[in-house]
Design a protein around this motif. Structure first.
Motif, short mmCIF file in Angstrom:
data_model
loop_
_atom_site.label_atom_id
_atom_site.label_comp_id
_atom_site.label_asym_id
_atom_site.label_seq_id
_atom_site.Cartn_x
_atom_site.Cartn_y
_atom_site.Cartn_z
N MET A 151 7.52 -3.15 6.77
CA MET A 151 7.42 -4.46 6.11
C MET A 151 6.99 -5.53 7.09
N ASN A 152 6.16 -6.45 6.57
CA ASN A 152 5.75 -7.63 7.31
C ASN A 152 5.50 -8.74 6.28
N ASP A 153 5.24 -9.93 6.77
CA ASP A 153 5.08 -11.08 5.87
C ASP A 153 3.92 -10.91 4.89
N GLU A 154 2.86 -10.18 5.28
CA GLU A 154 1.72 -9.97 4.39
C GLU A 154 2.08 -9.08 3.20
N LEU A 155 3.18 -8.33 3.31
CA LEU A 155 3.60 -7.44 2.22
C LEU A 155 4.66 -8.07 1.32
N ASP A 156 4.82 -9.38 1.42
CA ASP A 156 5.80 -10.08 0.57
C ASP A 156 5.49 -9.82 -0.90
N GLY A 157 6.43 -9.23 -1.61
CA GLY A 157 6.25 -8.90 -3.02
C GLY A 157 5.83 -7.46 -3.26
N LEU A 158 5.71 -6.66 -2.20
CA LEU A 158 5.33 -5.25 -2.33
C LEU A 158 6.20 -4.58 -3.39
N THR A 159 5.56 -3.84 -4.28
CA THR A 159 6.27 -3.16 -5.36
C THR A 159 6.02 -1.67 -5.26
N VAL A 160 7.13 -0.90 -5.24
CA VAL A 160 7.04 0.55 -5.18
C VAL A 160 7.94 1.16 -6.24
N ARG A 161 7.48 2.28 -6.79
CA ARG A 161 8.28 3.05 -7.76
C ARG A 161 8.93 4.22 -7.04
N LEU A 162 10.16 4.50 -7.44
CA LEU A 162 10.85 5.66 -6.91
C LEU A 162 10.63 6.82 -7.87
N PRO A 163 10.16 7.97 -7.36
CA PRO A 163 9.97 9.11 -8.25
C PRO A 163 11.33 9.62 -8.76
N GLY A 164 11.29 10.39 -9.80
CA GLY A 164 12.53 10.89 -10.41
C GLY A 164 13.15 12.06 -9.70
N GLY A 165 12.60 12.49 -8.56
CA GLY A 165 13.14 13.61 -7.82
C GLY A 165 12.49 13.71 -6.47
N SER A 166 12.85 14.75 -5.71
CA SER A 166 12.24 14.99 -4.42
C SER A 166 12.28 16.47 -4.10
N ASN A 167 11.41 16.90 -3.20
CA ASN A 167 11.43 18.26 -2.70
C ASN A 167 12.04 18.20 -1.30
N ASN A 168 13.27 18.68 -1.16
CA ASN A 168 13.93 18.66 0.14
C ASN A 168 13.93 20.08 0.69
N MET A 169 13.07 20.29 1.67
CA MET A 169 12.94 21.62 2.27
C MET A 169 13.65 21.70 3.61
N MET A 170 14.44 20.70 3.93
CA MET A 170 15.14 20.68 5.22
C MET A 170 16.45 21.43 5.13
#
Length: 108
Positions: free
Chosen positions: A89-108
């Motif tokens: 994050m930085n000041d130029e990204l003020d208002g950045l919008t991201v969606r969280l997916p409904g799941g993840s692939n955890n291979m760890m």
């Protein structure tokens, strides 16, 4: 302070003050947003996968090859997918919008 908007899988929007210099993954963890990050930002998994809103995607620095390799493993991959650990994050990204997916692939 820049702000980030997380859109959760159920459509709920969370607008958060996002300290500049922290990654999206770090911000999510700091404010209890449900974004996994199993490898803690070491680019060894895809569990911090986020979907960047199209208007914001082109404003980000391009993904490096190692990030693109990990994104290939992400659940629900889209054209605007990124790893939250790689977006700082930085000041130029003020208002950045991201969606969280409904799941993840955890291979760890």
């Amino acid at each position: 302070m820049p702000r980030i908007i997380f859109i959760e899988p159920d459509g709920n929007r969370r607008e958060i003050d996002a300290p500049a210099g922290l990654s999206i993954m770090e911000i999510a963890h700091k404010y209890d947003v449900d974004l996994e990050g199993a490898c803690e930002g070491s680019l060894a998994c895809s569990t911090c996968h986020v979907i960047v809103e199209p208007d914001w995607y082109e404003k980000l620095l391009p993904a490096r090859e190692d990030e693109e390799d990990m994104l290939d493993l992400a659940w629900g991959l889209t054209k605007t997918s990124r790893l939250g650990c790689q977006i700082i994050m930085n000041d130029e990204l003020d208002g950045l919008t991201v969606r969280l997916p409904g799941g993840s692939n955890n291979m760890m």
